[in-house]
Write a protein that holds these residues in place. Sequence first.
Motif, PDB file in Angstrom:
ATOM      1  N   GLU A   1      49.492  65.339  27.179  1.00 51.65           N
ATOM      2  CA  GLU A   1      49.213  64.960  28.557  1.00 51.65           C
ATOM      3  C   GLU A   1      50.255  63.971  29.063  1.00 51.65           C
ATOM      4  N   LEU A   2      50.512  64.045  30.358  1.00 53.67           N
ATOM      5  CA  LEU A   2      51.449  63.128  31.008  1.00 53.67           C
ATOM      6  C   LEU A   2      50.762  61.781  31.208  1.00 53.67           C
ATOM      7  N   VAL A   3      51.421  60.728  30.779  1.00 49.96           N
ATOM      8  CA  VAL A   3      50.857  59.384  30.870  1.00 49.96           C
ATOM      9  C   VAL A   3      51.454  58.613  32.041  1.00 49.96           C
ATOM     10  N   ALA A   4      52.789  58.649  32.149  1.00 48.29           N
ATOM     11  CA  ALA A   4      53.448  57.848  33.184  1.00 48.29           C
ATOM     12  C   ALA A   4      54.810  58.438  33.508  1.00 48.29           C
ATOM     13  N   THR A   5      55.245  58.197  34.748  1.00 47.61           N
ATOM     14  CA  THR A   5      56.535  58.674  35.241  1.00 47.61           C
ATOM     15  C   THR A   5      57.230  57.551  35.982  1.00 47.61           C
ATOM     16  N   ILE A   6      58.555  57.488  35.832  1.00 49.86           N
ATOM     17  CA  ILE A   6      59.354  56.573  36.642  1.00 49.86           C
ATOM     18  C   ILE A   6      60.587  57.323  37.126  1.00 49.86           C
TER      19      ILE A   6
ATOM     20  N   SER B   1      64.410  57.554  39.252  1.00 48.42           N
ATOM     21  CA  SER B   1      65.651  56.794  39.192  1.00 48.42           C
ATOM     22  C   SER B   1      65.612  55.597  40.127  1.00 48.42           C
ATOM     23  N   GLY B   2      64.822  55.702  41.175  1.00 53.37           N
ATOM     24  CA  GLY B   2      64.693  54.603  42.117  1.00 53.37           C
ATOM     25  C   GLY B   2      63.652  53.573  41.741  1.00 53.37           C
ATOM     26  N   GLY B   3      62.927  53.849  40.648  1.00 52.42           N
ATOM     27  CA  GLY B   3      61.950  52.879  40.173  1.00 52.42           C
ATOM     28  C   GLY B   3      60.519  53.137  40.605  1.00 52.42           C
ATOM     29  N   SER B   4      60.280  54.225  41.328  1.00 56.70           N
ATOM     30  CA  SER B   4      58.903  54.561  41.691  1.00 56.70           C
ATOM     31  C   SER B   4      58.152  55.021  40.451  1.00 56.70           C
ATOM     32  N   THR B   5      56.884  54.636  40.382  1.00 58.09           N
ATOM     33  CA  THR B   5      56.091  54.941  39.186  1.00 58.09           C
ATOM     34  C   THR B   5      54.811  55.681  39.529  1.00 58.09           C
ATOM     35  N   ASN B   6      54.289  56.383  38.537  1.00 62.17           N
ATOM     36  CA  ASN B   6      53.023  57.086  38.691  1.00 62.17           C
ATOM     37  C   ASN B   6      52.345  57.109  37.322  1.00 62.17           C
ATOM     38  N   TYR B   7      51.011  57.022  37.337  1.00 64.33           N
ATOM     39  CA  TYR B   7      50.266  56.926  36.095  1.00 64.33           C
ATOM     40  C   TYR B   7      49.070  57.869  36.073  1.00 64.33           C
ATOM     41  N   ALA B   8      48.700  58.276  34.874  1.00 62.09           N
ATOM     42  CA  ALA B   8      47.443  58.990  34.700  1.00 62.09           C
ATOM     43  C   ALA B   8      46.304  58.019  34.991  1.00 62.09           C
ATOM     44  N   ASP B   9      45.212  58.545  35.514  1.00 59.42           N
ATOM     45  CA  ASP B   9      44.074  57.690  35.861  1.00 59.42           C
ATOM     46  C   ASP B   9      43.559  56.922  34.645  1.00 59.42           C
TER      47      ASP B   9
ATOM     48  N   ILE C   1      55.143  51.365  33.049  1.00 63.80           N
ATOM     49  CA  ILE C   1      56.387  52.014  32.673  1.00 63.80           C
ATOM     50  C   ILE C   1      57.539  51.308  33.379  1.00 63.80           C
ATOM     51  N   SER C   2      58.657  51.173  32.669  1.00 60.78           N
ATOM     52  CA  SER C   2      59.835  50.552  33.259  1.00 60.78           C
ATOM     53  C   SER C   2      61.082  51.155  32.625  1.00 60.78           C
ATOM     54  N   ARG C   3      62.243  50.855  33.206  1.00 59.54           N
ATOM     55  CA  ARG C   3      63.484  51.404  32.688  1.00 59.54           C
ATOM     56  C   ARG C   3      64.626  50.413  32.854  1.00 59.54           C
ATOM     57  N   ASP C   4      65.583  50.519  31.963  1.00 60.88           N
ATOM     58  CA  ASP C   4      66.827  49.747  32.035  1.00 60.88           C
ATOM     59  C   ASP C   4      67.949  50.767  32.095  1.00 60.88           C
ATOM     60  N   ASN C   5      68.450  51.019  33.296  1.00 58.93           N
ATOM     61  CA  ASN C   5      69.457  52.064  33.476  1.00 58.93           C
ATOM     62  C   ASN C   5      70.756  51.749  32.733  1.00 58.93           C
TER      63      ASN C   5
END
Length: 121
Positions: free
Chosen positions: A46-51, A53-61, A69-73
Amino acid sequence: QVQLVESGGGLVQPGGSLRLSCAASGSIFSISFMNWFRQAPGKERELVATITSGGSTNYADSVKGRFTISRDNAKNTMYLQMNSLKPEDTAVYYCRMMVYTTSSGYGMNYWGKGTLLTVSS
Protein backbone atom coordinates in the motif's frame (compact mmCIF):
# COMPACT_ATOMS: atom_id res chain seq x y z
CA GLN A 1 22.01 2.44 -13.48
CA VAL A 2 20.20 3.72 -10.44
CA GLN A 3 20.05 2.11 -7.00
CA LEU A 4 17.82 2.93 -4.03
CA VAL A 5 18.84 1.82 -0.56
CA GLU A 6 16.56 2.07 2.46
CA SER A 7 17.80 2.18 6.04
CA GLY A 8 16.48 2.81 9.52
CA GLY A 9 14.11 -0.07 10.08
CA GLY A 10 14.07 -2.09 13.26
CA LEU A 11 12.11 -2.99 16.38
CA VAL A 12 10.29 -0.22 18.25
CA GLN A 13 7.73 -0.21 21.03
CA PRO A 14 4.18 1.04 20.47
CA GLY A 15 4.09 4.81 20.80
CA GLY A 16 7.71 5.10 19.76
CA SER A 17 9.33 6.87 16.83
CA LEU A 18 11.66 5.93 14.02
CA ARG A 19 13.02 7.56 10.87
CA LEU A 20 13.52 5.73 7.60
CA SER A 21 15.88 6.93 4.90
CA CYS A 22 16.10 6.12 1.22
CA ALA A 23 19.17 7.18 -0.72
CA ALA A 24 19.40 7.08 -4.50
CA SER A 25 22.69 6.73 -6.34
CA GLY A 26 23.83 6.39 -9.94
CA SER A 27 23.56 8.47 -13.08
CA ILE A 28 20.81 10.74 -11.76
CA PHE A 29 19.78 13.91 -13.56
CA SER A 30 16.71 14.67 -11.48
CA ILE A 31 14.05 13.01 -9.35
CA SER A 32 10.39 13.95 -9.45
CA PHE A 33 7.95 11.96 -7.33
CA MET A 34 9.14 10.05 -4.28
CA ASN A 35 6.97 7.54 -2.46
CA TRP A 36 6.99 5.28 0.56
CA PHE A 37 5.02 2.04 0.36
CA ARG A 38 4.60 -0.72 2.90
CA GLN A 39 3.57 -4.34 2.85
CA ALA A 40 2.39 -6.10 5.96
CA PRO A 41 2.43 -9.89 6.23
CA GLY A 42 -0.39 -11.38 4.20
CA LYS A 43 -1.46 -8.03 2.80
CA GLU A 44 -0.99 -6.15 -0.44
CA ARG A 45 1.56 -3.38 -0.79
CA GLU A 46 0.00 0.00 0.00
CA LEU A 47 1.02 3.59 -0.66
CA VAL A 48 1.92 5.37 2.56
CA ALA A 49 3.19 8.80 1.52
CA THR A 50 4.17 10.87 -1.51
CA ILE A 51 6.30 13.96 -1.96
CA THR A 52 6.65 15.88 -5.22
CA SER A 53 9.70 17.71 -6.51
CA GLY A 54 8.13 20.91 -5.24
CA GLY A 55 7.66 19.53 -1.76
CA SER A 56 3.92 18.87 -1.81
CA THR A 57 2.98 15.86 0.30
CA ASN A 58 0.15 13.37 0.56
CA TYR A 59 -0.51 10.62 3.08
CA ALA A 60 -2.64 7.55 3.55
CA ASP A 61 -5.41 8.16 6.06
CA SER A 62 -3.95 5.50 8.35
CA VAL A 63 -0.73 7.48 8.90
CA LYS A 64 -1.91 11.07 8.53
CA GLY A 65 -0.81 13.18 11.47
CA ARG A 66 1.74 10.59 12.60
CA PHE A 67 4.13 10.20 9.64
CA THR A 68 6.05 12.95 7.84
CA ILE A 69 7.72 12.51 4.46
CA SER A 70 10.56 14.81 3.44
CA ARG A 71 13.38 14.98 0.91
CA ASP A 72 16.87 16.40 0.50
CA ASN A 73 17.33 17.02 -3.21
CA ALA A 74 21.04 17.76 -2.85
CA LYS A 75 21.56 14.28 -1.42
CA ASN A 76 18.95 12.47 -3.57
CA THR A 77 17.53 11.20 -0.31
CA MET A 78 14.05 10.81 1.10
CA TYR A 79 12.96 10.36 4.69
CA LEU A 80 9.93 9.07 6.57
CA GLN A 81 9.61 10.25 10.15
CA MET A 82 7.23 7.94 11.96
CA ASN A 83 5.78 8.91 15.33
CA SER A 84 3.17 7.36 17.62
CA LEU A 85 3.83 3.99 16.05
CA LYS A 86 1.24 1.25 16.33
CA PRO A 87 1.53 -2.53 15.97
CA GLU A 88 -0.44 -2.25 12.74
CA ASP A 89 2.41 -0.19 11.27
CA THR A 90 4.51 -3.36 11.24
CA ALA A 91 5.53 -4.00 7.65
CA VAL A 92 8.35 -3.97 5.15
CA TYR A 93 8.73 -0.39 3.96
CA TYR A 94 9.78 0.27 0.38
CA CYS A 95 10.81 3.50 -1.27
CA ARG A 96 10.15 4.36 -4.88
CA MET A 97 11.45 7.26 -6.93
CA MET A 98 10.72 8.55 -10.41
CA VAL A 99 14.25 9.12 -11.68
CA TYR A 100 15.44 10.89 -14.82
CA THR A 101 18.92 9.65 -15.66
CA THR A 102 21.66 11.50 -17.48
CA SER A 103 21.39 9.11 -20.45
CA SER A 104 17.63 9.00 -21.01
CA GLY A 105 15.03 11.61 -21.80
CA TYR A 106 12.28 10.02 -19.75
CA GLY A 107 11.66 9.06 -16.14
CA MET A 108 11.51 5.57 -14.74
CA ASN A 109 10.34 4.24 -11.39
CA TYR A 110 13.02 2.63 -9.26
CA TRP A 111 12.40 0.64 -6.07
CA GLY A 112 14.42 -0.09 -3.00
CA LYS A 113 14.62 -3.60 -1.59
CA GLY A 114 12.77 -2.71 1.59
CA THR A 115 13.45 -2.33 5.29
CA LEU A 116 11.51 -4.08 8.03
CA LEU A 117 9.74 -2.16 10.77
CA THR A 118 8.36 -4.13 13.69
CA VAL A 119 6.24 -2.39 16.29
CA SER A 120 5.86 -4.59 19.33
CA SER A 121 6.23 -4.54 23.09
